[in-house]
Design a protein around this motif. Structure first.
Motif, PDB file in Angstrom:
ATOM      1  N   SER A 262      38.909  55.630  78.878  1.00 12.20           N
ATOM      2  CA  SER A 262      37.894  56.625  78.516  1.00 12.20           C
ATOM      3  C   SER A 262      36.826  56.028  77.603  1.00 12.20           C
ATOM      4  O   SER A 262      35.658  56.427  77.659  1.00 12.20           O
ATOM      5  CB  SER A 262      38.554  57.839  77.845  1.00 12.20           C
ATOM      6  OG  SER A 262      39.022  57.524  76.544  1.00 12.20           O
TER       7      SER A 262
ATOM      8  N   HIS B 115      35.776  61.744  88.740  1.00 14.23           N
ATOM      9  CA  HIS B 115      36.984  60.927  88.849  1.00 14.23           C
ATOM     10  C   HIS B 115      38.215  61.807  88.613  1.00 14.23           C
ATOM     11  O   HIS B 115      38.306  62.508  87.595  1.00 14.23           O
ATOM     12  CB  HIS B 115      36.989  59.830  87.783  1.00 14.23           C
ATOM     13  CG  HIS B 115      36.708  58.465  88.317  1.00 14.23           C
ATOM     14  ND1 HIS B 115      37.288  57.964  89.451  1.00 14.23           N
ATOM     15  CD2 HIS B 115      35.896  57.479  87.857  1.00 14.23           C
ATOM     16  CE1 HIS B 115      36.858  56.741  89.668  1.00 14.23           C
ATOM     17  NE2 HIS B 115      36.000  56.431  88.720  1.00 14.23           N
TER      18      HIS B 115
ATOM     19  N   VAL C 235      42.774  59.605  84.310  1.00 15.98           N
ATOM     20  CA  VAL C 235      41.667  60.042  83.458  1.00 15.98           C
ATOM     21  C   VAL C 235      40.661  60.802  84.307  1.00 15.98           C
ATOM     22  O   VAL C 235      40.141  60.274  85.288  1.00 15.98           O
ATOM     23  CB  VAL C 235      40.983  58.830  82.790  1.00 15.98           C
ATOM     24  CG1 VAL C 235      39.780  59.281  81.966  1.00 15.98           C
ATOM     25  CG2 VAL C 235      41.971  58.067  81.921  1.00 15.98           C
ATOM     26  N   GLN C 236      40.393  62.033  83.935  1.00 13.74           N
ATOM     27  CA  GLN C 236      39.336  62.795  84.595  1.00 13.74           C
ATOM     28  C   GLN C 236      38.005  62.449  83.927  1.00 13.74           C
ATOM     29  O   GLN C 236      37.894  62.505  82.707  1.00 13.74           O
ATOM     30  CB  GLN C 236      39.573  64.299  84.483  1.00 13.74           C
ATOM     31  CG  GLN C 236      40.745  64.821  85.279  1.00 13.74           C
ATOM     32  CD  GLN C 236      40.828  66.340  85.236  1.00 13.74           C
ATOM     33  OE1 GLN C 236      40.076  66.997  84.530  1.00 13.74           O
ATOM     34  NE2 GLN C 236      41.759  66.908  85.985  1.00 13.74           N
ATOM     35  N   ALA C 237      37.022  62.096  84.733  1.00 11.80           N
ATOM     36  CA  ALA C 237      35.682  61.801  84.209  1.00 11.80           C
ATOM     37  C   ALA C 237      34.661  62.533  85.060  1.00 11.80           C
ATOM     38  O   ALA C 237      34.726  62.471  86.292  1.00 11.80           O
ATOM     39  CB  ALA C 237      35.416  60.301  84.216  1.00 11.80           C
TER      40      ALA C 237
ATOM     41  N   HIS D 169      45.059  55.014  79.334  1.00 13.03           N
ATOM     42  CA  HIS D 169      44.100  56.068  79.647  1.00 13.03           C
ATOM     43  C   HIS D 169      43.042  56.172  78.549  1.00 13.03           C
ATOM     44  O   HIS D 169      41.848  56.323  78.831  1.00 13.03           O
ATOM     45  CB  HIS D 169      44.819  57.410  79.791  1.00 13.03           C
ATOM     46  CG  HIS D 169      45.593  57.531  81.069  1.00 13.03           C
ATOM     47  ND1 HIS D 169      46.495  58.548  81.303  1.00 13.03           N
ATOM     48  CD2 HIS D 169      45.599  56.769  82.194  1.00 13.03           C
ATOM     49  CE1 HIS D 169      47.023  58.400  82.499  1.00 13.03           C
ATOM     50  NE2 HIS D 169      46.499  57.329  83.055  1.00 13.03           N
TER      51      HIS D 169
ATOM     52  N   CYS E 259      33.359  54.489  78.701  1.00 13.40           N
ATOM     53  CA  CYS E 259      32.144  55.279  78.887  1.00 13.40           C
ATOM     54  C   CYS E 259      31.073  54.925  77.870  1.00 13.40           C
ATOM     55  O   CYS E 259      29.942  55.429  77.972  1.00 13.40           O
ATOM     56  CB  CYS E 259      32.466  56.778  78.831  1.00 13.40           C
ATOM     57  SG  CYS E 259      33.320  57.378  80.309  1.00 13.40           S
TER      58      CYS E 259
ATOM     59  N   CYS F 291      35.300  63.311  79.516  1.00 17.58           N
ATOM     60  CA  CYS F 291      36.570  62.857  80.077  1.00 17.58           C
ATOM     61  C   CYS F 291      37.691  63.755  79.573  1.00 17.58           C
ATOM     62  O   CYS F 291      37.618  64.297  78.463  1.00 17.58           O
ATOM     63  CB  CYS F 291      36.875  61.415  79.670  1.00 17.58           C
ATOM     64  SG  CYS F 291      35.694  60.194  80.267  1.00 17.58           S
TER      65      CYS F 291
ATOM     66  N   THR G  79      40.291  65.750  75.158  1.00 19.79           N
ATOM     67  CA  THR G  79      38.948  65.790  75.734  1.00 19.79           C
ATOM     68  C   THR G  79      37.997  64.900  74.935  1.00 19.79           C
ATOM     69  O   THR G  79      38.044  64.879  73.707  1.00 19.79           O
ATOM     70  CB  THR G  79      38.406  67.239  75.735  1.00 19.79           C
ATOM     71  OG1 THR G  79      39.280  68.059  76.515  1.00 19.79           O
ATOM     72  CG2 THR G  79      37.016  67.297  76.338  1.00 19.79           C
TER      73      THR G  79
ATOM     74  N   ILE H 287      36.947  52.969  85.207  1.00 23.25           N
ATOM     75  CA  ILE H 287      37.997  53.999  85.223  1.00 23.25           C
ATOM     76  C   ILE H 287      38.767  53.972  86.534  1.00 23.25           C
ATOM     77  O   ILE H 287      39.978  54.130  86.572  1.00 23.25           O
ATOM     78  CB  ILE H 287      37.374  55.383  84.978  1.00 23.25           C
ATOM     79  CG1 ILE H 287      36.723  55.428  83.589  1.00 23.25           C
ATOM     80  CG2 ILE H 287      38.426  56.486  85.093  1.00 23.25           C
ATOM     81  CD1 ILE H 287      35.959  56.710  83.312  1.00 23.25           C
TER      82      ILE H 287
END
Length: 310
Positions: free
Chosen positions: A256, A43, A51-53, A252, A259, A300, A279, A26
């Motif tokens: 994700s 992240h 991308v928020q992880a 993005h 993962c 994520c 999400t 990521i």
């Protein structure tokens, strides 16, 4: 400010074989956030563009003899290069030592004017020992830790409707094909358990529908008319308020899916209220059971694109 602990064999395996490689896909650098009870990898939680992880572990999952202290309510956070962290973990595994100690230290590098922070890994084997220093950023200030915690709290909100996707590798194969068509991915999720992915360009429209998926949360009460086309069903669900749709960057979305390297037992997709983000929630079971392992969590959040700009 002090941190010292011993990584367990399970902790090394979780980080070295699963979570650190996935997070490295990521982005190269992430936050490592340590509290009295949890160890958290984050992240882009302070950045809305990527991308928020977020992976959260109870300390017992990774460490023995976990000791932490700071003037900031025993919370310490810093950024770390994941490639360097992974290298240290792999080297520690090759040592076959009895224990792997991890601690936060300050050392003065050669030709440096002031000490720099490091995450030090000390692996003691039967005949030798290896000490590896992984450089990290200066620990975040009290204000910065508060900002990080606030962003983490906000990222915990769940969509009202989640659908469980059957196979992440199959989904990755589909997205790899769609990446060759366009850069923007249309994603729609219905309360009937339908999951729509589509790429539209001036010349072609390509996509796929996963139907009758398991639904968690709010479900539609009205029956599903299977005599009409997939696109017509989606349009009807949108009109009834039984579906949501967003546009995200296909890059993005592909990140994700990386993962899957953490080996989750299930994955769920949902669209946040008012289409704020897409999400993805990954579920882990206690080994040998079908019960959720609440000591590990991973999800994520993908930023949505402005339809007027795509």
């Amino acid at each position: 400010m002090k941190f010292k602990a011993f990584l367990t064999v399970n902790g090394v395996n979780l980080l070295e074989r699963r979570f650190v490689p996935a997070f490295d896909k990521i982005g190269r650098v992430c936050h490592l956030y340590l509290t009295r009870d949890h160890v958290i990898l984050l992240h882009n939680v302070l950045n809305a563009d990527g991308v928020q992880a977020i992976a959260q572990f109870k300390k017992e999952v990774l460490f023995d003899e976990y000791r932490i202290s700071s003037q900031n309510d025993d919370r310490i956070a810093f950024t770390v290069d994941l490639a360097l962290l992974l290298r240290a973990l792999k080297s520690s595994v090759s040592m076959d030592g009895e224990k792997l100690q991890v601690k936060l230290v300050k050392k003065r590098p050669i030709a440096a004017e002031r000490p720099m922070p490091y995450l030090t890994f000390e692996s003691k084997g039967y005949k030798s020992a290896i000490i590896q220093d992984v450089p990290v950023s200066n620990p975040l200030s009290r204000v910065e830790v508060h900002e990080l915690q606030s962003a983490l709290d906000m990222a915990q909100d769940l969509p009202q409707t989640l659908v469980q996707v059957p196979d992440l590798l199959q989904l990755q194969s589909l997205v790899d094909r769609l990446k060759n068509v366009g850069e923007v991915l249309d994603v729609a999720i219905t309360q009937h358990g339908d999951f729509h992915l589509q790429v539209c360009t001036t010349f072609v429209t390509v996509g796929s529908e996963y139907s009758r998926l398991r639904v968690v949360g709010v479900r539609a009460n009205s029956p599903l008319d299977e005599s009409i086309s997939s696109s017509a069903r989606l349009e009807r669900a949108l009109q009834r308020g039984e579906a949501s749709s967003v546009q995200v960057s296909i890059k993005h979305f592909a990140k994700s899916i990386q993962c899957y390297m953490t080996r989750p037992d299930a994955a769920f997709y949902g669209i946040a209220s008012e289409g704020a983000c897409l999400t993805v929630i990954f579920q882990f079971f206690i080994p040998g059971t079908r019960q959720t392992d609440n000591s590990i969590s991973l999800h994520c959040r993908l930023p949505v694109l402005d339809p007027g700009l795509t």
